[in-house]
Design an enzyme around this catalytic site. Structure first.
Site, PDB file in Angstrom:
ATOM      1  N   LYS A  46       0.817  -1.218   0.000  1.00  9.99           N
ATOM      2  CA  LYS A  46       0.000   0.000   0.000  1.00  9.99           C
ATOM      3  C   LYS A  46       0.850   1.267   0.000  1.00  9.99           C
ATOM      4  CE  LYS A  46      -3.133  -3.054   0.149  1.00  9.99           C
ATOM      5  NZ  LYS A  46      -3.849  -3.493  -1.028  1.00  9.99           N
ATOM      6  N   GLU A  74      -2.246   8.486   7.278  1.00  9.82           N
ATOM      7  CA  GLU A  74      -3.046   9.407   6.460  1.00  9.82           C
ATOM      8  C   GLU A  74      -3.968  10.206   7.363  1.00  9.82           C
ATOM      9  OE1 GLU A  74      -5.349   7.191   3.607  1.00  9.82           O
ATOM     10  OE2 GLU A  74      -3.700   7.066   2.185  1.00  9.82           O
ATOM     11  N   HIS A 106     -15.995  -4.137   6.983  1.00  9.83           N
ATOM     12  CA  HIS A 106     -15.276  -4.275   5.713  1.00  9.83           C
ATOM     13  C   HIS A 106     -15.808  -5.399   4.826  1.00  9.83           C
ATOM     14  CE1 HIS A 106     -12.739  -1.230   7.380  1.00  9.83           C
ATOM     15  NE2 HIS A 106     -12.509  -1.982   8.425  1.00  9.83           N
ATOM     16  N   ARG A 156      -8.109  -7.907  -9.376  1.00  9.59           N
ATOM     17  CA  ARG A 156      -8.909  -9.113  -9.646  1.00  9.59           C
ATOM     18  C   ARG A 156     -10.296  -8.711 -10.134  1.00  9.59           C
ATOM     19  NH1 ARG A 156      -9.495  -7.790  -4.207  1.00  9.59           N
ATOM     20  NH2 ARG A 156     -11.697  -7.365  -3.707  1.00  9.59           N
TER      21      ARG A 156
END
Ligand code: MV4
Length: 445
Positions: free
Chosen positions: A118, A202, A237, A293
């Site tokens: 990431k 962040e 999530h 994907r």
């Protein structure tokens, strides 16, 4: 282009069926693989051939690279489609396929590996001019550096594991006092979970929407996008409902987000299908992650574009050129997908077991992507998805009404399902007026 003769589908359940369907329409033979307990599964029945690749436990079967490569070898398959989950975003598996001379239907290992990191993915986005939230340049060394950056960008901040993703290895920090501890525990958790303790910081966006752009790319440098999906209706999530288009999208914002997603793909010479996930806050959007994907929710994009994403994915992997230009893409109507899981709707805990009675819904604008049938046993070893109900209508309101009546027709007895959750959702004023963000479901209950 030399189209594939035979594709091995390295997956199970509804996505294995979904892939077999596109293969059949393209005149490509299929090989299903299955674990011991999946011998009676629909993907096995619908494929031209099947191979048992091991015991129930995923690590011994659907994640067993040696078994999969042997199955491809003995059946003389020339390509492998990984679907989603399992080995779909495993760069090392892609490399094994390359070394065995079997085409992997997905992006190059380099793209998979980059987006799995990431911190590197964020760096690439910055270079490509894709907006990101204020944060650290690369990894944060220690608590002291974390404190310095947090002070600069302002609280709340979010600590994210470089090797994380999909919500794993994150911690929100609201004040300087809790930052040191949060840094050390998130670092330790990431080390334990991923074998990599690298973290970045962040600015934390408090009430964003999750909006993602579907990308199609070929191996000749052509990249287009198929518009966006609104995925804010999720819990821990796990997405529960997705819709396309995003109800607050404008043509101007779509162009900016689409251009950013295409720029991201072009910056890394991306090929095959992918999804660029953004946080949308008002009319500002920020890169979150890129998925390399085909996604669970791809059908809603298929419904509003008329494009078979899995077919394009196969053609791209075979070296074919994209059959569409950006200006050919027209978004029509509104599509909604509900993920029907074998879960207790009160607490979302798995509810595996036998389906004692099953009747799938139908009618105009209804699509059911499922691999279950009457008397099917939902196994505890795999995910609890029973099926995806997808509806298409002219407007959002009509799509909601269509989904509401479609779920009334869906009869599943013997296991608990998430259908009651959706019935409740469709009577929620905020949902009906599209006043949603990523915290919506947690607020609802
Ligand atoms: C964020 C965020 C707010 N601000 N990053 C969650 C999964 C992973 N892809 C990143 N995630 C988030 N990153 C900043 N800077 C909020 C989330 C987030 C979230 C994102 C999408 C959908 C649901 C979510 C639920 C909680 C947190």
């Amino acid at each position: 282009m030399q189209m594939f003769n035979k594709i091995l589908v390295a997956n199970r359940g509804e996505i294995a069926l979904r892939i077999i369907r596109s293969c059949k329409e393209l005149g490509i033979k299929t090989v299903a693989v299955h674990s011991d307990v999946d011998a009676e599964a629909l993907h096995v029945k619908l494929a031209d051939e099947s191979v048992c690749i091991g015991p129930a436990s995923p690590k011994d079967s659907y994640l067993n690279v040696t078994s999969l490569m042997s199955a491809a070898e003995v059946t003389d398959a020339d390509a492998i489609h990984p679907g989603y989950g399992f080995l779909a975003e495993n760069a090392a598996f892609r490399e094994v396929c390359d070394n065995c001379g079997i085409k992997f239907i997905g992006p190059r290992a380099e793209n998979i590996r980059l987006m799995g990191n990431k911190i590197k993915a964020r760096e690439v986005m910055v270079k490509a001019g894709v907006p990101v939230l204020p944060g650290s340049d690369g990894a944060v060394k220690d608590e002291k550096e974390a404190a310095k950056i947090a002070k600069k960008i302002g609280f709340p901040v979010i600590l994210k594991a470089s090797a994380g993703g999909g919500g794993k290895g994150m911690k929100v920090v609201h004040n300087p006092t809790s930052l040191g501890n949060a840094f050390l525990t998130t670092q330790a958790e990431s080390m334990a979970a991923f074998g990599d303790g690298e973290l970045y910081i962040e600015k934390f966006c408090l009430k964003p929407r999750h909006v993602e752009i579907q990308i199609l790319a070929d191996m000749h440098g052509n990249v287009i996008h198929l518009g966006e999906r609104e995925c804010s209706i999720q819990r821990r999530h796990q997405k529960l409902l997705e819709e396309a288009p995003c109800p607050v999208m404008t043509p101007e914002l779509r162009k900016r987000m689409g251009d950013a997603a295409v720029a991201a793909a072009e910056a890394v010479n991306y090929s095959n299908v992918g999804t660029v996930e953004f946080l949308l806050d008002g009319d500002e959007f920020y890169f979150m992650e890129m998925n390399t994907r085909v996604q669970v929710e791809h059908p809603i994009t298929e419904m509003i574009t008329g494009i078979d994403i899995v077919k394009e994915q196969i053609i791209s992997a075979a070296g074919g050129k994209l059959r569409f230009k950006q200006e050919d893409i027209v978004l029509r109507g509104h599509a909604i997908e509900c993920r029907i899981n074998a879960e207790d709707p009160a607490n979302f805990l798995p509810s595996p077991g036998k389906i004692t009675y099953y009747h799938a819904p139908g009618g105009l604008g209804v699509r059911v992507d499922s691999a279950v049938y009457d008397q099917y046993v939902i196994l505890p070893y795999y995910d609890s998805l029973i099926g995806k109900v997808i509806v298409h209508a002219e407007t959002r309101q009509e799509a909601i009404e269509r989904m509401n009546r479609t779920l009334d027709e869906y009869i599943i007895e013997g296991v608990k399902t998430t259908i009651p959750f959706f019935k409740k959702l469709f009577s929620n004023r905020d949902f009906l007026s599209a006043n949603i963000d990523t915290n919506f479901v947690e607020r609802m209950s």
